[in-house]
Design an enzyme around this catalytic site. Structure first.
Site, PDB file in Angstrom:
ATOM      1  CG  HIS A 192      -0.443  -0.025   2.540  1.00  0.00           C
ATOM      2  ND1 HIS A 192       0.054   1.131   3.264  1.00  0.00           N
ATOM      3  CD2 HIS A 192      -0.011  -1.020   3.380  1.00  0.00           C
ATOM      4  CE1 HIS A 192       0.583   0.679   4.390  1.00  0.00           C
ATOM      5  NE2 HIS A 192       0.456  -0.416   4.394  1.00  0.00           N
ATOM      6  CB  CYS A 210       2.063  -3.314   5.280  1.00  0.00           C
ATOM      7  SG  CYS A 210       0.525  -4.166   5.826  1.00  0.00           S
TER       8      CYS A 210
END
Length: 142
Positions: A97, A113
């Site tokens: 992301h 992440c």
């Protein structure tokens, strides 16, 4: 004996060729040791970008997955509603992301992440939408 070997070879080829010919149209290959992502689109390197993976005490999973779901305006449910624009979820709560912490790209900084510059995340998100989640592969290695 030769017919048995020929039959085994023929069966192996029938099984292996469809699998080998079904390479992902889009691959996001993350190298944790260099904190980079190489994007391969239709077999050719399209982009190479800096990323941030897990900081000390956290973990970014290693392995290979297809994209599971996309979320354009995602907010973290685990980390104080932190913005996660252009999220491509690949393994449970783990996603690729965009980040607003651009200055940290190129070194470990996330909770696990894979963070990208928002412009790069938008480009990867759109490519994933175009090829389809099942044709997008995330590969994370050291």
């Amino acid at each position: 004996m030769n017919r048995i070997l020929a039959s085994i070879l023929a069966i192996t080829m029938m099984i292996a060729l469809p699998v080998a010919s079904h390479a992902a149209a889009l691959v996001a290959k993350v190298d944790v040791s260099s904190q980079t992502m190489t994007v391969i689109h239709n077999g050719k390197v399209a982009y190479q970008w800096p990323v941030s993976t897990a900081r000390k005490g956290k973990w970014t999973p290693r392995g290979s997955w297809s994209a599971k779901w996309l979320s354009r305006h995602h907010k973290s449910s685990l980390y104080n509603n932190a913005p996660m624009p252009y999220s491509i979820f690949f393994n449970g709560n783990y996603a690729i992301h965009g980040t607003n912490q651009i200055s940290r790209l190129g070194r470990p900084a996330s909770a696990g992440c894979v963070r990208l510059h928002p412009d790069h995340a938008a480009r990867l998100f759109e490519l994933t939408r175009r090829v389809g989640k099942s044709n997008m592969k995330v590969v994370i290695h050291n």
